[in-house]
Write a protein that holds these residues in place. Structure first.
Motif: not given
Length: 140
Positions: A21-26, A36-45, A118-127, A138-140
C-alpha cells in the motif's frame, strides 16, 4: 474445505495489498518534494523524483552539499534515494533509514499508513521516542 481455502487465499491477498500500500508517489509535509516509493525484493525504498527548486544559485542542479562524505557532495539531490531498506511488519514499514539532504543526516525511520490514507513517518536517533514525525500525502 473449499471455504477454508477461499478464506486463506482472500486473507493472503489482502495481506499482499496492505504490504504494498505504500508504493507510489508521496509529497512531503512542506510540499517541497515528491518521493516515489518502490519495492526491491522484500524491501522498500524512496527516491526524490521532484523538488520545488531543483536549481541552485548558479542555475545548476542542487547537489548534496551537506553530505558527511565529501565524495558525495557533488551528487544531485533530484533522483537521490532518501528512504532505504524498509521491511513490512504487521501493518508498518520498519527498520529503514531516511536521509535529510538539508542537514546531511541519516535517521532511523518507521512508517505507517493512517486510516485517512496519509503516510505517517517517524525519524529518530537511537529510540523512537527521541525524534520527529511528519505526515506525507499521496500525490494525485
Amino acid at each position: 474445505m473449499r471455504y477454508l481455502l477461499l478464506l486463506l487465499l482472500t486473507s493472503l491477498s489482502s495481506m499482499a495489498q496492505n504490504k504494498d500500500a505504500i508504493l507510489g508517489k508521496w509529497i512531503n509535509s512542506t510540499g517541497e518534494a515528491h518521493i516515489a516509493i518502490t519495492k526491491r525484493s522484500d524491501k522498500y525504498f524512496g527516491k526524490l523524483v521532484w523538488i520545488k527548486d531543483p536549481k541552485g544559485t548558479e542555475g545548476t542542479l542542487k547537489t548534496d552539499l551537506k553530505n558527511p562524505e565529501a565524495s558525495l557532495r557533488s551528487k544531485p539531490i533530484l533522483g537521490m534515494e532518501i528512504l532505504k531498506n524498509f521491511v513490512y511488519d504487521d501493518g508498518k514499514w520498519t527498520d529503514g533509514t531516511i536521509y535529510d539532504p538539508k542537514s546531511g543526516k541519516t535517521y532511523s525511520c518507521n512508517m505507517s499508513i493512517k486510516s485517512n490514507g496519509e503516510l505517517s513517518m517517524r525519524g529518530y536517533i537511537g529510540i523512537s521516542l527521541i525524534g520527529r514525525s511528519e505526515v506525507w500525502k499521496r500525490v494525485k
